[in-house]
Write a protein that holds these residues in place. Structure first.
Motif, PDB file in Angstrom:
ATOM      1  N   THR A 128       0.845  -1.205   0.000  1.00  0.00           N
ATOM      2  CA  THR A 128       0.000   0.000   0.000  1.00  0.00           C
ATOM      3  C   THR A 128       0.875   1.249   0.000  1.00  0.00           C
ATOM      4  O   THR A 128       0.565   2.248  -0.665  1.00  0.00           O
ATOM      5  CB  THR A 128      -0.946  -0.037   1.225  1.00  0.00           C
ATOM      6  N   GLN A 129       1.980   1.204   0.723  1.00  0.00           N
ATOM      7  CA  GLN A 129       2.909   2.346   0.740  1.00  0.00           C
ATOM      8  C   GLN A 129       3.510   2.589  -0.649  1.00  0.00           C
ATOM      9  O   GLN A 129       3.697   3.735  -1.056  1.00  0.00           O
ATOM     10  CB  GLN A 129       4.012   2.126   1.786  1.00  0.00           C
ATOM     11  N   ILE A 130       3.822   1.510  -1.358  1.00  0.00           N
ATOM     12  CA  ILE A 130       4.370   1.655  -2.718  1.00  0.00           C
ATOM     13  C   ILE A 130       3.321   2.329  -3.605  1.00  0.00           C
ATOM     14  O   ILE A 130       3.615   3.275  -4.341  1.00  0.00           O
ATOM     15  CB  ILE A 130       4.820   0.285  -3.280  1.00  0.00           C
ATOM     16  N   ILE A 131       2.083   1.882  -3.494  1.00  0.00           N
ATOM     17  CA  ILE A 131       1.005   2.493  -4.281  1.00  0.00           C
ATOM     18  C   ILE A 131       0.796   3.952  -3.847  1.00  0.00           C
ATOM     19  O   ILE A 131       0.569   4.835  -4.674  1.00  0.00           O
ATOM     20  CB  ILE A 131      -0.287   1.655  -4.153  1.00  0.00           C
ATOM     21  N   GLY A 132       0.964   4.200  -2.553  1.00  0.00           N
ATOM     22  CA  GLY A 132       0.780   5.553  -2.010  1.00  0.00           C
ATOM     23  C   GLY A 132       1.791   6.568  -2.532  1.00  0.00           C
ATOM     24  O   GLY A 132       1.537   7.778  -2.505  1.00  0.00           O
ATOM     25  N   THR A 133       2.927   6.113  -3.046  1.00  0.00           N
ATOM     26  CA  THR A 133       3.913   7.077  -3.583  1.00  0.00           C
ATOM     27  C   THR A 133       3.334   7.809  -4.800  1.00  0.00           C
ATOM     28  O   THR A 133       3.751   8.932  -5.099  1.00  0.00           O
ATOM     29  CB  THR A 133       5.248   6.396  -3.993  1.00  0.00           C
ATOM     30  N   GLY A 134       2.377   7.189  -5.475  1.00  0.00           N
ATOM     31  CA  GLY A 134       1.779   7.839  -6.643  1.00  0.00           C
ATOM     32  C   GLY A 134       0.291   8.117  -6.473  1.00  0.00           C
ATOM     33  O   GLY A 134      -0.393   8.373  -7.467  1.00  0.00           O
ATOM     34  N   ASN A 135      -0.203   8.029  -5.243  1.00  0.00           N
ATOM     35  CA  ASN A 135      -1.637   8.206  -5.004  1.00  0.00           C
ATOM     36  C   ASN A 135      -1.819   8.942  -3.670  1.00  0.00           C
ATOM     37  O   ASN A 135      -1.645   8.359  -2.602  1.00  0.00           O
ATOM     38  CB  ASN A 135      -2.321   6.830  -4.991  1.00  0.00           C
ATOM     39  N   LYS A 136      -2.155  10.225  -3.762  1.00  0.00           N
ATOM     40  CA  LYS A 136      -2.220  11.077  -2.575  1.00  0.00           C
ATOM     41  C   LYS A 136      -3.254  10.587  -1.555  1.00  0.00           C
ATOM     42  O   LYS A 136      -3.010  10.613  -0.344  1.00  0.00           O
ATOM     43  CB  LYS A 136      -2.568  12.504  -3.012  1.00  0.00           C
TER      44      LYS A 136
END
Ligand code: RP5
Length: 163
Positions: A128-136
């Motif tokens: 989820t953190q990896i996805i969060g790098t490109g999703n505010k």
């Protein structure tokens, strides 16, 4: 929901552990898929899965395996999508170290981000953190999650001070 995180595991016997990852991804409303694929028993299917994952929109792969845990490393060999490995303490595991070291000690050039033994929840958090790098929106939700953990420690601490 389109699967952004793909969870694979060496056997359906890994499912009770991997359900912790599913629970977290559901809570964070991250699209996911889950299936059993074995590096040893279904090698062709593993290769096919790994080669097609990017085209299907998968952003992170969580791969779990116990014993001679080759699944995460084999998948990482076929794709440049980040792979998070979950070592499982399985029925064929000596004591868990076999799967930890099989997943952790990858050769230079083919990394697998390895979480703790049976660390399915942390694998989902990292994905989820990896996805969060490109999703505010996802990033902000993760920051709220960390704040809530901090608040729990502070409350627990103040309750022991009052005893
Ligand atoms: C590994 O062997 C699997 O990931 C599982 O942890 C372990 C045992 O598999 P089963 O014999 O229960 O199918 O490849």
């Amino acid at each position: 929901m389109k699967p952004l995180v793909s969870i694979i595991m060496g056997s359906t016997s890994d499912l009770p552990i991997m359900e912790e990852a599913v629970t977290f991804l559901k809570e964070f409303e991250i699209g996911y898929e889950i299936q059993a694929l074995s590096a040893h028993r279904t090698p062709e299917l593993v290769m096919d899965f790994a080669k097609k994952a990017k085209k299907r929109g998968v952003q992170v792969i969580i791969a779990a395996a116990g014993g001679a845990a080759h699944l995460p490393g084999v998948v990482a060999a076929f794709t440049s999508i980040p792979v998070i490995g979950v070592p499982i303490k399985s029925s064929n595991s000596i004591d868990g170290w076999d799967s930890v070291l099989s997943i952790l000690q990858m050769p230079s050039g083919i990394p697998v981000a390895t979480v703790a033994l049976n660390g399915a929840r942390n694998a989902a958090i990292l994905a989820t953190q990896i996805i969060g790098t490109g999703n505010k929106q996802v990033y902000n939700k993760l920051m709220d999650f960390k704040e809530s953990m901090k608040a729990k420690v502070i409350v627990a601490n103040s309750s022991i001070q009052q005893q």
